[in-house]
Design a protein around this motif. Structure first.
Motif, PDB file in Angstrom:
ATOM      1  N   ALA A 279       0.721  -1.226  -0.135  1.00  0.00           N
ATOM      2  CA  ALA A 279      -0.049  -0.126  -0.136  1.00  0.00           C
ATOM      3  C   ALA A 279       0.903   1.031  -0.027  1.00  0.00           C
ATOM      4  N   SER A 280       2.003   1.311   0.711  1.00  0.00           N
ATOM      5  CA  SER A 280       2.872   2.417   0.639  1.00  0.00           C
ATOM      6  C   SER A 280       3.444   2.567  -0.704  1.00  0.00           C
ATOM      7  N   ALA A 281       3.445   1.719  -1.680  1.00  0.00           N
ATOM      8  CA  ALA A 281       3.810   2.195  -3.075  1.00  0.00           C
ATOM      9  C   ALA A 281       2.659   2.550  -4.039  1.00  0.00           C
ATOM     10  N   LEU A 285       1.212   6.553  -5.974  1.00  0.00           N
ATOM     11  CA  LEU A 285       0.830   6.553  -7.395  1.00  0.00           C
ATOM     12  C   LEU A 285      -0.427   6.888  -7.638  1.00  0.00           C
ATOM     13  N   LEU A 286      -1.235   6.594  -6.967  1.00  0.00           N
ATOM     14  CA  LEU A 286      -2.755   6.883  -7.175  1.00  0.00           C
ATOM     15  C   LEU A 286      -2.749   8.567  -6.802  1.00  0.00           C
ATOM     16  N   THR A 287      -2.194   8.987  -5.868  1.00  0.00           N
ATOM     17  CA  THR A 287      -2.233  10.460  -5.731  1.00  0.00           C
ATOM     18  C   THR A 287      -1.601  11.079  -6.869  1.00  0.00           C
ATOM     19  N   LEU A 288      -0.689  10.713  -7.443  1.00  0.00           N
ATOM     20  CA  LEU A 288      -0.091  11.403  -8.704  1.00  0.00           C
ATOM     21  C   LEU A 288      -1.150  11.188  -9.815  1.00  0.00           C
ATOM     22  N   ALA A 289      -1.538  10.117  -9.956  1.00  0.00           N
ATOM     23  CA  ALA A 289      -2.751  10.142 -10.881  1.00  0.00           C
ATOM     24  C   ALA A 289      -3.958  10.785 -10.815  1.00  0.00           C
ATOM     25  N   ALA A 290      -4.215  11.207  -9.458  1.00  0.00           N
ATOM     26  CA  ALA A 290      -5.234  12.066  -9.073  1.00  0.00           C
ATOM     27  C   ALA A 290      -5.048  13.372  -9.685  1.00  0.00           C
ATOM     28  N   PHE A 291      -3.528  13.995  -9.648  1.00  0.00           N
ATOM     29  CA  PHE A 291      -3.092  15.152  -9.782  1.00  0.00           C
ATOM     30  C   PHE A 291      -2.853  15.414 -11.490  1.00  0.00           C
ATOM     31  N   LEU A 292      -2.746  14.336 -12.273  1.00  0.00           N
ATOM     32  CA  LEU A 292      -3.139  14.085 -13.595  1.00  0.00           C
ATOM     33  C   LEU A 292      -4.319  14.547 -14.002  1.00  0.00           C
ATOM     34  N   TRP A 293      -5.240  13.844 -13.374  1.00  0.00           N
ATOM     35  CA  TRP A 293      -6.808  13.783 -13.431  1.00  0.00           C
ATOM     36  C   TRP A 293      -7.153  15.235 -13.324  1.00  0.00           C
ATOM     37  N   VAL A 331      -1.869  -3.607 -13.995  1.00  0.00           N
ATOM     38  CA  VAL A 331      -2.077  -3.781 -12.403  1.00  0.00           C
ATOM     39  C   VAL A 331      -1.712  -4.809 -11.950  1.00  0.00           C
ATOM     40  N   ASP A 332      -2.206  -6.066 -12.750  1.00  0.00           N
ATOM     41  CA  ASP A 332      -2.141  -7.510 -12.228  1.00  0.00           C
ATOM     42  C   ASP A 332      -0.441  -7.980 -12.162  1.00  0.00           C
ATOM     43  N   THR A 333       0.233  -7.313 -13.041  1.00  0.00           N
ATOM     44  CA  THR A 333       1.731  -7.499 -12.924  1.00  0.00           C
ATOM     45  C   THR A 333       2.349  -7.524 -11.836  1.00  0.00           C
ATOM     46  N   GLY A 334       1.753  -6.707 -10.758  1.00  0.00           N
ATOM     47  CA  GLY A 334       2.203  -6.302  -9.463  1.00  0.00           C
ATOM     48  C   GLY A 334       3.338  -5.597  -9.682  1.00  0.00           C
ATOM     49  N   SER A 335       3.860  -4.699 -10.637  1.00  0.00           N
ATOM     50  CA  SER A 335       4.827  -3.930 -10.717  1.00  0.00           C
ATOM     51  C   SER A 335       4.576  -2.393 -10.529  1.00  0.00           C
ATOM     52  N   PRO A 336       5.326  -1.785  -9.585  1.00  0.00           N
ATOM     53  CA  PRO A 336       4.682  -0.449  -9.483  1.00  0.00           C
ATOM     54  C   PRO A 336       4.840   0.495 -10.731  1.00  0.00           C
ATOM     55  N   ALA A 337       5.816   0.163 -11.528  1.00  0.00           N
ATOM     56  CA  ALA A 337       5.924   1.002 -12.888  1.00  0.00           C
ATOM     57  C   ALA A 337       4.788   0.674 -13.689  1.00  0.00           C
TER      58      ALA A 337
END
Length: 449
Positions: A279-281, A285-293, A331-337
């Motif tokens: 969750a810490s990762a 990333l979700l917060t950055l996506a919200a800024f892009l939104w 998302v299912d890859t589990g990779s943060p990138a």
């Protein structure tokens, strides 16, 4: 003295326009901030302290209580719409903020089940219902206040200030919960820390009230009042004369609210529980996506002034639909990138399909019933598309065992929104009848684009 083309009233000063944009954005930001705070608390706290007596069903019921707001929102839209169409946008917007503040204060001070028994969960759901009444009336008034103040050629841009409240509320809620988590122990958070976000919102509401009481009535509604053209029963006139437009407007929104709640309400628990990510990762990333939104929402509204609201919303939905399957594959890859790529492209589609909404809804309905007629499609579309989105997505995963089912779920709703936009014709856009042909050229949302 200069005058607006649409109404003949004095052109607002730059300072007045800035205050209107702030008044429009602050309410929707608080509204969504509270919604995300409730969703977080429902999973972390409410299931134990308010619904714990239900045993293994406590978490499901606690998360289900989130829907009380969506159920109440159409009623809130009708009530606020009646006030806004009869007595003014400003009065209705002040009322929605007051309701919001009272509900938040109630949640922040509410005793637990151990202290007052079954009254605790009942009151909690009641406060959530009151939040929904506020939410149902907030968006329509905030959107119209900005759009009705706007120069005709900039209605799309001005309309985004009611739209950015969704991602902005998520960012604010995330920040507040993050600060609490690093400044309190688990015991302190469970005891009193979780109450801070709700009590803090009361301060935000007071700031919002100060801003909203300082602005003047919408110049468009001022003209309605001056000509004594208020509808006796706005709901009846809206349903009798504009029901098909309301259906299509609501349909044009369902995919956006579904995709938005999947992004900021479902992908965190899905990625951590189902995929095994940290969750810490995920949260940053979700917060950055919200800024892009937020950024692409502003872009979407600005593009709508040039190319038309329907066209820009269509571009956004085509992107969301095309991205629905790659989204969950990444998302299912589990990779943060890979997760970052997935959510950021989704955020672009969300912004493009959300930014033009205010100006498009305003252009569909005449000013004397516009608050009611715009609020109901937003509220009902919110129930259909978003009211049970996270629960439905989780049910699909449990039933099918594959995230492709969620992708198909999203694609079906995208199809509904695209068809709704396609069925809206230039004849439906009669919201600005007094503008000249030249003005209409600079306001493309009434065109067939």
């Amino acid at each position: 003295m200069s005058h607006t083309a649409a109404t003949g009233h004095r052109t607002p000063t730059r300072r007045e326009l800035m205050k209107v944009r702030l008044a429009s954005g602050i309410g929707s930001t608080i509204e969504w901030y509270l919604s995300f705070a409730y969703i977080s608390a429902a999973g972390l706290i409410f299931s134990q302290q308010y619904f714990g007596a239900l045993g293994p069903n406590a978490l499901i019921v606690s998360l289900g209580s989130v829907a009380a707001s969506f159920v109440a929102s159409p009623l809130g839209g009708v009530i606020a719409g009646h006030v806004g169409d009869r007595h003014g946008r400003k009065s209705a917007l002040i009322g929605t903020l007051v309701l919001m503040g009272l509900a938040s204060l109630g949640m922040g001070l509410l005793p637990t089940y151990d202290q007052i028994g079954v009254a605790a969960p009942i009151l909690l759901v009641a406060f959530r219902f009151v939040q929904g009444l506020s939410t149902g009336g907030e968006w329509g008034g905030a959107a119209l206040m900005s759009v009705e103040y706007a120069p005709p050629a900039k209605r799309g841009f001005y309309g985004v200030f009611s739209q950015i409240g969704t991602p902005a509320g998520f960012v604010l809620s995330t920040a507040v919960f993050f600060v609490l988590q690093i400044t309190t122990t688990p015991e302190q958070f469970e005891s009193w820390g979780w109450r801070v976000p709700f009590l803090f919102s009361v301060v935000l509401v007071l700031v919002g009230l100060k801003v909203r009481t300082s602005i003047s009535e919408s110049p468009v509604f001022a003209e309605v009042q001056a000509s004594h053209a208020e509808a006796s029963v706005p709901l009846a006139e809206a349903v009798n004369g504009y029901s098909w437009r309301m259906v299509l407007a609501g349909g044009s929104f369902v995919a956006n609210i579904l995709a938005g709640l999947l992004l900021i309400g479902y992908l965190l628990p899905y990625s951590t529980t189902n995929v095994g990510m940290d969750a810490s990762a995920v949260l940053p990333l979700l917060t950055l996506a919200a800024f892009l939104w937020i950024g692409t929402t502003v872009l979407g509204g600005s593009l709508a002034d040039r190319y038309g609201s329907r066209a820009v919303m269509t571009w956004g939905y085509l992107l969301i639909g095309a991205w629905a399957i790659p989204l969950f594959m990444l998302v299912d890859t589990g990779s943060p990138a890979a997760f970052a790529v997935a959510v950021n492209i989704l955020a672009v589609g969300l912004g493009l399909s959300y930014g033009p909404q205010s100006s498009m809804f305003a252009a569909l309905f005449p000013s004397h019933i516009r608050y009611t007629a715009a609020s109901l499609p937003y509220a009902v579309g919110g129930i259909i598309g978003g009211g049970f989105a996270p629960v439905t997505a989780e049910w699909l995963i449990e039933r099918t065992g594959t995230s492709i089912s969620i992708s198909i779920y999203l694609m079906c709703f995208v199809a509904i929104s695209l068809v709704s936009l396609a069925l809206l014709t230039p004849a439906h856009f009669t919201g600005w009848p007094k503008e000249t042909a030249a003005s209409k050229i600079s306001q493309p949302e009434g065109q067939a684009s």
